[in-house]
Design a protein around this motif. Structure first.
Motif, PDB file in Angstrom:
ATOM      1  N   ILE A  65       0.845  -1.195   0.000  1.00 40.92           N
ATOM      2  CA  ILE A  65       0.000   0.000   0.000  1.00 40.92           C
ATOM      3  C   ILE A  65       0.881   1.246   0.000  1.00 40.92           C
ATOM      4  CG2 ILE A  65      -1.943  -1.184   1.103  1.00 40.92           C
ATOM      5  CD1 ILE A  65      -1.096  -0.002   3.769  1.00 40.92           C
ATOM      6  N   ASP A  66       0.282   2.394  -0.288  1.00 37.01           N
ATOM      7  CA  ASP A  66       1.051   3.631  -0.447  1.00 37.01           C
ATOM      8  C   ASP A  66       1.862   3.998   0.786  1.00 37.01           C
ATOM      9  OD1 ASP A  66       0.184   3.931  -3.048  1.00 37.01           O
ATOM     10  OD2 ASP A  66      -1.472   5.255  -2.508  1.00 37.01           O
ATOM     11  N   GLN A  67       1.280   3.788   1.964  1.00 39.83           N
ATOM     12  CA  GLN A  67       2.007   4.084   3.200  1.00 39.83           C
ATOM     13  C   GLN A  67       1.593   3.071   4.254  1.00 39.83           C
ATOM     14  OE1 GLN A  67       2.520   8.207   4.701  1.00 39.83           O
ATOM     15  NE2 GLN A  67       1.454   7.445   6.516  1.00 39.83           N
ATOM     16  N   LEU A  68       2.574   2.416   4.831  1.00 36.06           N
ATOM     17  CA  LEU A  68       2.330   1.402   5.853  1.00 36.06           C
ATOM     18  C   LEU A  68       3.108   1.782   7.107  1.00 36.06           C
ATOM     19  CD1 LEU A  68       1.288  -1.393   6.801  1.00 36.06           C
ATOM     20  CD2 LEU A  68       3.315  -2.389   5.712  1.00 36.06           C
ATOM     21  N   ASP A  69       2.374   2.109   8.172  1.00 39.83           N
ATOM     22  CA  ASP A  69       2.999   2.407   9.456  1.00 39.83           C
ATOM     23  C   ASP A  69       2.968   1.142  10.308  1.00 39.83           C
ATOM     24  OD1 ASP A  69       3.492   5.077   8.857  1.00 39.83           O
ATOM     25  OD2 ASP A  69       1.533   5.719   9.592  1.00 39.83           O
ATOM     26  N   MET A  70       4.101   0.859  10.958  1.00 43.11           N
ATOM     27  CA  MET A  70       4.193  -0.327  11.803  1.00 43.11           C
ATOM     28  C   MET A  70       4.970  -0.015  13.069  1.00 43.11           C
ATOM     29  SD  MET A  70       5.030  -3.410   9.157  1.00 43.11           S
ATOM     30  CE  MET A  70       3.765  -4.636   9.284  1.00 43.11           C
ATOM     31  N   THR A  71       4.575  -0.692  14.141  1.00 41.43           N
ATOM     32  CA  THR A  71       5.400  -0.737  15.334  1.00 41.43           C
ATOM     33  C   THR A  71       6.249  -1.997  15.218  1.00 41.43           C
ATOM     34  OG1 THR A  71       3.670   0.310  16.653  1.00 41.43           O
ATOM     35  CG2 THR A  71       5.387  -0.865  17.843  1.00 41.43           C
ATOM     36  N   MET A  72       7.548  -1.861  15.456  1.00 39.56           N
ATOM     37  CA  MET A  72       8.457  -3.006  15.370  1.00 39.56           C
ATOM     38  C   MET A  72       9.117  -3.188  16.737  1.00 39.56           C
ATOM     39  SD  MET A  72      11.852  -4.071  15.118  1.00 39.56           S
ATOM     40  CE  MET A  72      12.886  -2.819  14.389  1.00 39.56           C
ATOM     41  N   PHE A  73       9.148  -4.432  17.203  1.00 34.74           N
ATOM     42  CA  PHE A  73       9.730  -4.755  18.500  1.00 34.74           C
ATOM     43  C   PHE A  73      10.869  -5.751  18.323  1.00 34.74           C
ATOM     44  CE2 PHE A  73      10.079  -7.811  21.956  1.00 34.74           C
ATOM     45  CZ  PHE A  73      10.239  -7.003  23.056  1.00 34.74           C
ATOM     46  N   MET A  74      12.025  -5.449  18.930  1.00 36.70           N
ATOM     47  CA  MET A  74      13.143  -6.391  18.943  1.00 36.70           C
ATOM     48  C   MET A  74      14.136  -5.980  20.031  1.00 36.70           C
ATOM     49  SD  MET A  74      15.289  -5.323  15.483  1.00 36.70           S
ATOM     50  CE  MET A  74      16.501  -6.602  15.648  1.00 36.70           C
ATOM     51  N   TYR A  75      15.064  -6.883  20.320  1.00 42.60           N
ATOM     52  CA  TYR A  75      16.181  -6.592  21.216  1.00 42.60           C
ATOM     53  C   TYR A  75      17.356  -6.136  20.358  1.00 42.60           C
ATOM     54  CZ  TYR A  75      13.450  -9.270  24.589  1.00 42.60           C
ATOM     55  OH  TYR A  75      12.450  -9.724  25.402  1.00 42.60           O
ATOM     56  N   ASP A  76      18.247  -5.315  20.941  1.00 39.78           N
ATOM     57  CA  ASP A  76      19.386  -4.823  20.160  1.00 39.78           C
ATOM     58  C   ASP A  76      20.519  -4.451  21.113  1.00 39.78           C
ATOM     59  OD1 ASP A  76      21.119  -3.727  18.317  1.00 39.78           O
ATOM     60  OD2 ASP A  76      19.741  -2.197  17.605  1.00 39.78           O
ATOM     61  N   ASN A  77      21.700  -5.021  20.868  1.00 40.04           N
ATOM     62  CA  ASN A  77      22.853  -4.697  21.716  1.00 40.04           C
ATOM     63  C   ASN A  77      23.692  -3.553  21.156  1.00 40.04           C
ATOM     64  OD1 ASN A  77      24.265  -5.891  19.605  1.00 40.04           O
ATOM     65  ND2 ASN A  77      25.368  -7.365  20.890  1.00 40.04           N
ATOM     66  N   GLY A  78      23.269  -2.980  20.021  1.00 37.69           N
ATOM     67  CA  GLY A  78      23.979  -1.834  19.454  1.00 37.69           C
ATOM     68  C   GLY A  78      25.207  -2.177  18.636  1.00 37.69           C
ATOM     69  N   VAL A  79      25.504  -3.472  18.465  1.00 37.25           N
ATOM     70  CA  VAL A  79      26.661  -3.900  17.671  1.00 37.25           C
ATOM     71  C   VAL A  79      26.174  -4.300  16.288  1.00 37.25           C
ATOM     72  CG1 VAL A  79      28.549  -5.569  17.480  1.00 37.25           C
ATOM     73  CG2 VAL A  79      27.860  -4.718  19.741  1.00 37.25           C
ATOM     74  N   LYS A  80      26.584  -3.573  15.258  1.00 31.80           N
ATOM     75  CA  LYS A  80      26.067  -3.806  13.899  1.00 31.80           C
ATOM     76  C   LYS A  80      26.280  -5.241  13.420  1.00 31.80           C
ATOM     77  CE  LYS A  80      24.062  -0.070  12.716  1.00 31.80           C
ATOM     78  NZ  LYS A  80      22.600  -0.123  12.671  1.00 31.80           N
ATOM     79  N   ALA A  81      27.417  -5.840  13.745  1.00 31.68           N
ATOM     80  CA  ALA A  81      27.687  -7.211  13.303  1.00 31.68           C
ATOM     81  C   ALA A  81      26.714  -8.210  13.931  1.00 31.68           C
ATOM     82  CB  ALA A  81      29.122  -7.595  13.653  1.00 31.68           C
TER      83      ALA A  81
END
Length: 195
Positions: free
Chosen positions: A162-178
């Motif tokens: 659709i033209d615009q899709l807003d979503m809430t996304m939930f995850m854990y993240d340790n801040g390390v890109k790798a």
């Protein structure tokens, strides 16, 4: 972090309807149409609860980087990607990704419940823990369906229909890109959706 490039030489992959049963190998689907009963008239307050509809996983304790990995809800806005041809209902998948230590859950916001809103693309690992493109499956998610990708499950980025899709996304993240994401570029992978 890009870890590989893969070429697909198989037939186009045809999208199917997203259901909790069809997706269970890859994670969870929260789908009121499939999981919630009809509520009788005259009920006030909470009338139904499905416990453990999606279970978040934080495996960052297995990372070589010993940093905290807090959970967060993020707001994301999607538009149809350039690789999507909405007129012909074809999507040329440019890449797949995985989050090796965390689940990732997407909740659509403000989308008509029955409207085809986004594509969900998943596949299994091969013997080298790269995506096995021969196992690729594609699902059409409706406006009232949320999806949780299991930790380390290869999946496509959110493909808005659709033209615009807003979503809430939930995850854990340790801040390390790798640790956050592994990306594999794909070529030759044509997806057709007709739902």
């Amino acid at each position: 972090m890009t870890v590989a490039s893969l070429e697909y030489n198989g037939k186009p992959v045809v999208a199917e309807e997203l259901t909790p049963e069809a997706f269970k190998k890859f994670g969870y689907v929260i789908s009121p149409k499939d999981q919630a009963p009809k509520i009788p008239e005259g009920t006030y307050g909470m009338a139904y609860r499905l416990s453990d509809a999606s279970i978040p996983v934080n495996n960052y304790g297995n990372s070589e980087f010993k940093t905290e990995a807090p959970c967060a809800f993020n707001l994301q806005r999607f538009k149809p990607p350039k690789a999507l041809d909405r007129e012909n209902k074809v999507y040329n998948l440019p890449n797949v990704e995985r989050h090796p230590y965390t689940t990732q859950t997407f909740f659509p916001m403000g989308v008509d419940a029955e409207k085809a809103a986004y594509l969900v693309v998943v596949c299994e690992n091969d013997e080298n823990k790269l995506p096995d493109l021969s196992t690729l499956r594609v699902f059409v998610a409706r406006g009232n369906q949320s999806v949780t990708y299991g930790a380390a499950v290869w999946h496509g980025g959110t493909c808005s229909l659709i033209d615009q899709l807003d979503m809430t996304m939930f995850m854990y993240d340790n801040g390390v890109k790798a640790d956050e994401v592994h990306l594999v570029e794909t070529s030759g992978l044509r997806i057709e959706y007709h739902l």
